[in-house]
Design a protein around this motif. Structure first.
Motif, PDB file in Angstrom:
ATOM      1  N   ASP A 136      -1.406  16.594   3.686  1.00 39.77           N
ATOM      2  CA  ASP A 136      -1.339  16.819   5.129  1.00 39.77           C
ATOM      3  C   ASP A 136      -2.516  16.153   5.834  1.00 39.77           C
ATOM      4  OD1 ASP A 136       0.988  18.298   4.883  1.00 39.77           O
ATOM      5  OD2 ASP A 136      -0.051  20.242   4.918  1.00 39.77           O
ATOM      6  N   LEU A 137      -3.692  16.188   5.203  1.00 39.34           N
ATOM      7  CA  LEU A 137      -4.873  15.548   5.769  1.00 39.34           C
ATOM      8  C   LEU A 137      -4.659  14.046   5.918  1.00 39.34           C
ATOM      9  CD1 LEU A 137      -7.821  15.340   6.664  1.00 39.34           C
ATOM     10  CD2 LEU A 137      -8.487  15.415   4.243  1.00 39.34           C
ATOM     11  N   VAL A 138      -4.117  13.407   4.890  1.00 38.73           N
ATOM     12  CA  VAL A 138      -3.862  11.963   4.973  1.00 38.73           C
ATOM     13  C   VAL A 138      -2.917  11.662   6.125  1.00 38.73           C
ATOM     14  CG1 VAL A 138      -2.814  10.001   3.785  1.00 38.73           C
ATOM     15  CG2 VAL A 138      -4.371  11.524   2.547  1.00 38.73           C
ATOM     16  N   ARG A 139      -1.878  12.463   6.271  1.00 40.93           N
ATOM     17  CA  ARG A 139      -0.947  12.248   7.382  1.00 40.93           C
ATOM     18  C   ARG A 139      -1.640  12.437   8.734  1.00 40.93           C
ATOM     19  NH1 ARG A 139       2.866  14.238   3.468  1.00 40.93           N
ATOM     20  NH2 ARG A 139       2.336  16.414   3.872  1.00 40.93           N
ATOM     21  N   LYS A 140      -2.537  13.416   8.809  1.00 40.19           N
ATOM     22  CA  LYS A 140      -3.266  13.653  10.061  1.00 40.19           C
ATOM     23  C   LYS A 140      -4.203  12.491  10.372  1.00 40.19           C
ATOM     24  CE  LYS A 140      -4.378  16.383  13.528  1.00 40.19           C
ATOM     25  NZ  LYS A 140      -3.397  16.809  14.550  1.00 40.19           N
ATOM     26  N   LEU A 141      -4.871  11.951   9.365  1.00 37.70           N
ATOM     27  CA  LEU A 141      -5.736  10.790   9.573  1.00 37.70           C
ATOM     28  C   LEU A 141      -4.926   9.614  10.111  1.00 37.70           C
ATOM     29  CD1 LEU A 141      -7.882  11.000   6.309  1.00 37.70           C
ATOM     30  CD2 LEU A 141      -8.598  11.656   8.621  1.00 37.70           C
ATOM     31  N   GLU A 143      -2.163   9.799  11.822  1.00 43.04           N
ATOM     32  CA  GLU A 143      -1.716  10.136  13.182  1.00 43.04           C
ATOM     33  C   GLU A 143      -2.823   9.923  14.213  1.00 43.04           C
ATOM     34  OE1 GLU A 143      -1.076  14.335  15.504  1.00 43.04           O
ATOM     35  OE2 GLU A 143      -0.221  14.187  13.486  1.00 43.04           O
ATOM     36  N   VAL A 144      -4.046  10.330  13.849  1.00 41.18           N
ATOM     37  CA  VAL A 144      -5.145  10.276  14.806  1.00 41.18           C
ATOM     38  C   VAL A 144      -5.749   8.874  14.890  1.00 41.18           C
ATOM     39  CG1 VAL A 144      -7.460  11.201  15.296  1.00 41.18           C
ATOM     40  CG2 VAL A 144      -5.631  12.728  14.536  1.00 41.18           C
ATOM     41  N   GLY A 145      -5.716   8.133  13.793  1.00 39.90           N
ATOM     42  CA  GLY A 145      -6.285   6.796  13.767  1.00 39.90           C
ATOM     43  C   GLY A 145      -7.635   6.743  13.092  1.00 39.90           C
ATOM     44  N   VAL A 146      -7.722   7.326  11.884  1.00 43.72           N
ATOM     45  CA  VAL A 146      -8.946   7.357  11.087  1.00 43.72           C
ATOM     46  C   VAL A 146      -8.613   6.812   9.707  1.00 43.72           C
ATOM     47  CG1 VAL A 146     -10.727   8.848  10.067  1.00 43.72           C
ATOM     48  CG2 VAL A 146      -9.806   9.373  12.349  1.00 43.72           C
ATOM     49  N   PHE A 147      -9.486   5.967   9.140  1.00 38.05           N
ATOM     50  CA  PHE A 147      -9.273   5.477   7.788  1.00 38.05           C
ATOM     51  C   PHE A 147      -9.175   6.631   6.795  1.00 38.05           C
ATOM     52  CE2 PHE A 147     -11.683   1.337   8.789  1.00 38.05           C
ATOM     53  CZ  PHE A 147     -10.527   0.555   8.780  1.00 38.05           C
ATOM     54  N   ALA A 148      -8.172   6.624   5.937  1.00 38.28           N
ATOM     55  CA  ALA A 148      -8.139   7.470   4.745  1.00 38.28           C
ATOM     56  C   ALA A 148      -8.852   6.710   3.636  1.00 38.28           C
ATOM     57  CB  ALA A 148      -6.704   7.778   4.351  1.00 38.28           C
ATOM     58  N   ASP A 149      -9.932   7.263   3.133  1.00 42.17           N
ATOM     59  CA  ASP A 149     -10.873   6.556   2.263  1.00 42.17           C
ATOM     60  C   ASP A 149     -10.865   7.197   0.878  1.00 42.17           C
ATOM     61  OD1 ASP A 149     -13.073   5.344   1.070  1.00 42.17           O
ATOM     62  OD2 ASP A 149     -14.458   5.801   2.697  1.00 42.17           O
ATOM     63  N   GLY A 150     -10.704   6.375  -0.169  1.00 41.48           N
ATOM     64  CA  GLY A 150     -10.644   6.888  -1.534  1.00 41.48           C
ATOM     65  C   GLY A 150     -11.937   6.877  -2.305  1.00 41.48           C
ATOM     66  N   SER A 151     -13.032   6.371  -1.736  1.00 42.95           N
ATOM     67  CA  SER A 151     -14.309   6.368  -2.462  1.00 42.95           C
ATOM     68  C   SER A 151     -14.743   7.803  -2.757  1.00 42.95           C
ATOM     69  CB  SER A 151     -15.391   5.663  -1.638  1.00 42.95           C
ATOM     70  OG  SER A 151     -15.122   4.284  -1.530  1.00 42.95           O
ATOM     71  N   HIS A 152     -15.346   8.004  -3.924  1.00 40.43           N
ATOM     72  CA  HIS A 152     -15.804   9.309  -4.425  1.00 40.43           C
ATOM     73  C   HIS A 152     -14.651  10.215  -4.859  1.00 40.43           C
ATOM     74  CE1 HIS A 152     -20.183   9.189  -3.783  1.00 40.43           C
ATOM     75  NE2 HIS A 152     -19.922   8.517  -2.685  1.00 40.43           N
ATOM     76  N   CYS A 153     -13.411   9.833  -4.555  1.00 37.76           N
ATOM     77  CA  CYS A 153     -12.268  10.638  -4.996  1.00 37.76           C
ATOM     78  C   CYS A 153     -11.954  10.347  -6.462  1.00 37.76           C
ATOM     79  CB  CYS A 153     -11.044  10.317  -4.151  1.00 37.76           C
ATOM     80  SG  CYS A 153     -11.211  10.716  -2.401  1.00 37.76           S
ATOM     81  N   SER A 154     -11.195  11.242  -7.079  1.00 39.07           N
ATOM     82  CA  SER A 154     -10.730  10.992  -8.440  1.00 39.07           C
ATOM     83  C   SER A 154      -9.723   9.848  -8.437  1.00 39.07           C
ATOM     84  CB  SER A 154     -10.075  12.244  -9.014  1.00 39.07           C
ATOM     85  OG  SER A 154      -8.820  12.482  -8.364  1.00 39.07           O
ATOM     86  N   ARG A 155      -9.440   9.355  -9.620  1.00 40.59           N
ATOM     87  CA  ARG A 155      -8.515   8.221  -9.711  1.00 40.59           C
ATOM     88  C   ARG A 155      -7.115   8.611  -9.234  1.00 40.59           C
ATOM     89  NH1 ARG A 155     -11.239   5.378 -15.137  1.00 40.59           N
ATOM     90  NH2 ARG A 155     -13.054   4.663 -13.937  1.00 40.59           N
TER      91      ARG A 155
END
Length: 324
Positions: A136-141, A143-155
């Motif tokens: 849901d967060l990725v979808r909200k990003l 919608e609003v116009g913010v990069f969804a960023d994968g750094s520091h996330c798990s693979r």
């Protein structure tokens, strides 16, 4: 400055002693994404930093706060927006994405190193990827116009971002595990999935993520950045590689934090000694080491390719994600 620099991630101290004026070490004309919080910051902490940084930048004619890509690029100023390295400052409320966006946040990581309600981090032993809230967060990003960023996330979390995003995702400051095996570096599969969304991978200059963390190895760190850029371009194409140096103006404080808060990190952060970074001056040979731009030219990258890597690629996807 030979080319326009889009610096997708750098760090001031996350405390009231920080000074935006320190960012003037970057060349005029640059764009900087400045961190305002990670898993250690709650909502009020990051909001206080945002207001402080915005007030200081607004009072200094060397800086310009930006909302859109078309606000960026004036040669007489350094353009600034902000990023969050964890979703904790959202306080579990997706409507806070809009609050932070209104204050200039244009990039957000769901997780920083360890699992939280959005998903898993790169230091977790068990990797279950994004949660329902994280999707849901990725979808909200988007919608609003913010990069969804994968750094520091798990693979798996990074791969899930690529699956669930409707806009180009990014890895703001991540290197390649194929060149240096470290849990913070990304796999070829992650890189290819990011590129398939239209996204960009920002290469960082942190010694432990490059395999060159010796204090005296400044030139070697810049050369290693060039190696990761070369590898990335060969893997995913020239359109999908950029710069996110992760330079920390709070280097001593961050090393103290790693020592004092080991639960947020791991041996993979400490076994090579205190972290070393690549400073802004080493990107453009404004110091006593060959600059990254110079090394890329020597490796055969054309002026147009260097412009894409140093700024054009992130500017292109920001124009899509930020919508103008």
């Amino acid at each position: 400055m030979d080319v326009f620099l889009w610096e997708q991630h750098c760090c001031l101290p996350l405390r009231p002693t920080a000074r935006v004026s320190d960012l003037a070490r970057y060349p005029l004309g640059s764009y900087l994404s400045v961190n305002v919080g990670y898993s250690a910051q709650a909502k009020d902490d990051s909001l206080a930093l945002l207001h402080q940084f915005r007030d200081e930048a607004g009072a200094d004619p060397r800086f310009r706060l930006v909302d859109r890509v078309r606000d960026i690029g004036a040669p007489e100023v350094i353009s600034l927006a902000f990023d969050l390295e964890d979703s904790r400052p959202l306080d579990g409320d997706l409507d806070n994405v809009e609050l932070f966006h209104d204050l200039g946040v244009r990039s957000l990581l769901p997780t920083y190193n360890h699992a939280n309600p959005a998903g898993c981090g790169c230091l977790d032993v068990e990797d279950t990827g994004l949660t329902g809230y994280g999707k849901d967060l990725v979808r909200k990003l988007n919608e609003v116009g913010v990069f969804a960023d994968g750094s520091h996330c798990s693979r798996r979390t990074g791969l899930d971002i690529a699956t669930h995003t409707g806009s180009p995702m990014i890895y703001s400051h991540s290197n390649f595990a194929a060149l240096w095996e470290h849990p913070r570096n990304i796999t070829d599969e992650q890189a290819l999935a990011c590129a398939a969304t239209g996204g960009v991978i920002g290469i960082n200059g942190v010694g432990i993520f490059l395999g060159r963390n010796e204090p005296a190895a400044r030139a070697e760190r810049v050369a290693a950045m060039a190696d990761h850029i070369r590898y990335g371009v060969d893997l995913v194409g020239i359109d999908h590689i950029g710069i996110g140096s992760d330079y920390s103006f709070d280097g001593q404080e961050f090393n103290d934090e790693i020592r004092d808060n080991p639960a947020a990190f791991s041996e993979s952060y400490t076994k090579w000694g205190p972290l070393q970074w690549t400073p802004p001056e080493d990107l453009f040979a404004e110091s006593d080491v060959p600059g990254l731009a110079e090394l890329l030219a020597a490796r055969g990258f054309t002026p147009a390719e260097r412009e894409a890597i140093f700024g054009g690629n992130f500017a292109r996807v920001a124009d899509q994600v930020w919508r103008g």
